[in-house]
Scaffold this active site. Sequence first.
Site, PDB file in Angstrom:
ATOM      1  N   SER A  90     -28.156  57.694  48.309  1.00  0.00           N
ATOM      2  CA  SER A  90     -28.808  56.906  47.269  1.00  0.00           C
ATOM      3  C   SER A  90     -29.555  55.712  47.849  1.00  0.00           C
ATOM      4  O   SER A  90     -29.281  55.258  48.964  1.00  0.00           O
ATOM      5  CB  SER A  90     -27.778  56.393  46.266  1.00  0.00           C
ATOM      6  OG  SER A  90     -26.928  57.430  45.855  1.00  0.00           O
TER       7      SER A  90
HETATM    8  N1  SAH Z   1     -22.711  58.807  47.197  1.00  0.00           N
HETATM    9  C1  SAH Z   1     -23.519  59.515  48.161  1.00  0.00           C
HETATM   10  C2  SAH Z   1     -24.748  60.175  47.564  1.00  0.00           C
HETATM   11  C3  SAH Z   1     -24.357  61.335  46.751  1.00  0.00           C
HETATM   12  S1  SAH Z   1     -25.548  62.582  46.460  1.00  0.00           S
HETATM   13  C4  SAH Z   1     -23.909  58.629  49.318  1.00  0.00           C
HETATM   14  O1  SAH Z   1     -23.530  57.448  49.335  1.00  0.00           O
HETATM   15  O2  SAH Z   1     -24.541  59.134  50.245  1.00  0.00           O
HETATM   16  C5  SAH Z   1     -24.563  63.500  45.316  1.00  0.00           C
HETATM   17  C6  SAH Z   1     -23.444  64.276  45.927  1.00  0.00           C
HETATM   18  O3  SAH Z   1     -22.690  64.821  44.868  1.00  0.00           O
HETATM   19  C7  SAH Z   1     -23.906  65.440  46.781  1.00  0.00           C
HETATM   20  O4  SAH Z   1     -23.416  65.312  48.080  1.00  0.00           O
HETATM   21  C8  SAH Z   1     -23.317  66.657  46.071  1.00  0.00           C
HETATM   22  O5  SAH Z   1     -22.860  67.662  46.960  1.00  0.00           O
HETATM   23  C9  SAH Z   1     -22.167  66.051  45.302  1.00  0.00           C
HETATM   24  N2  SAH Z   1     -21.703  66.815  44.142  1.00  0.00           N
HETATM   25  C10 SAH Z   1     -22.452  67.435  43.193  1.00  0.00           C
HETATM   26  N3  SAH Z   1     -21.635  68.044  42.303  1.00  0.00           N
HETATM   27  C11 SAH Z   1     -20.353  67.793  42.700  1.00  0.00           C
HETATM   28  C12 SAH Z   1     -19.066  68.145  42.199  1.00  0.00           C
HETATM   29  N4  SAH Z   1     -18.902  68.884  41.118  1.00  0.00           N
HETATM   30  N5  SAH Z   1     -17.986  67.706  42.865  1.00  0.00           N
HETATM   31  C13 SAH Z   1     -18.108  66.973  43.985  1.00  0.00           C
HETATM   32  N6  SAH Z   1     -19.285  66.593  44.511  1.00  0.00           N
HETATM   33  C14 SAH Z   1     -20.401  66.997  43.873  1.00  0.00           C
END
Ligand code: SAH
Length: 219
Positions: free
Chosen positions: A67
């Site tokens: 993000s």
């Molecule tokens: N917080 C992260 C950015 C997240 S991007 C950072 O600081 O870099 C969103 C993430 O959510 C992705 O890695 C994706 O794989 C995950 N995601 C999506 N659906 C999910 C689910 N049902 N359970 C766990 N993770 C999930």
Amino acid sequence: MTGDRGDENAAERKMRFLFALRSRGVTDTRVLTAMERIDRGAFVRGLFAERAYEDMPLPIACGQTISQPSVVGLMTQALAVQPRDVVLEVGTGSGYQAAVLSQLARRVYTVDRHRRLVADAQEVFRQLGLVNITARTADGSHGLPEQAPFDRIIVTAAAEDPPGPLLAQLKIGGIMVLPVGQSDTVQSLIKVVRTERGFDYDELRPVRFVPLVEGLGGD
Ligand code: SAH
């Protein structure tokens, strides 16, 4: 000397990074200090590494994104984490958001559906000595029942509505911050507070996140 100039650039870069956060509304001193301590550069690999200090989302493995720093700051600020809190993050991604939270909370549990992202993030946590983070490969839409309830929950992927299991795993008095809305349109960042009588909802700002996807990822 090159080394000195290198240090000076790093300091200037950090000043610019913090200035950009403040100018976008991240004013909580504890959040700013946490973000000053955690080097975003450690969480971005390859081609985009040199852009780690710019206020923009960047691609990471598995087609996901780290993000934008100001969004990390604003979400962390809205979460109002207290030193004794146990926090759940859904969506580990690069691990950056979890690392920032680790500076403010007692313990951070973070889950991602992609095993590879969890493994990479764990390696960075180990290198940085962040011992109060536990990362797991799991479908976070079910929360993490074995560690529930949580003082704070943050979701960094967008669902259409707040997932029921996450609401159920929030303590009374607890706060959850998450983007809601359809993935291909503008989503809203919302803050949910669990009270004795139910849930209070507050809409914070428009945001754009990758979707929350059910089930584990293929890698
Ligand atoms: N917080 C992260 C950015 C997240 S991007 C950072 O600081 O870099 C969103 C993430 O959510 C992705 O890695 C994706 O794989 C995950 N995601 C999506 N659906 C999910 C689910 N049902 N359970 C766990 N993770 C999930």
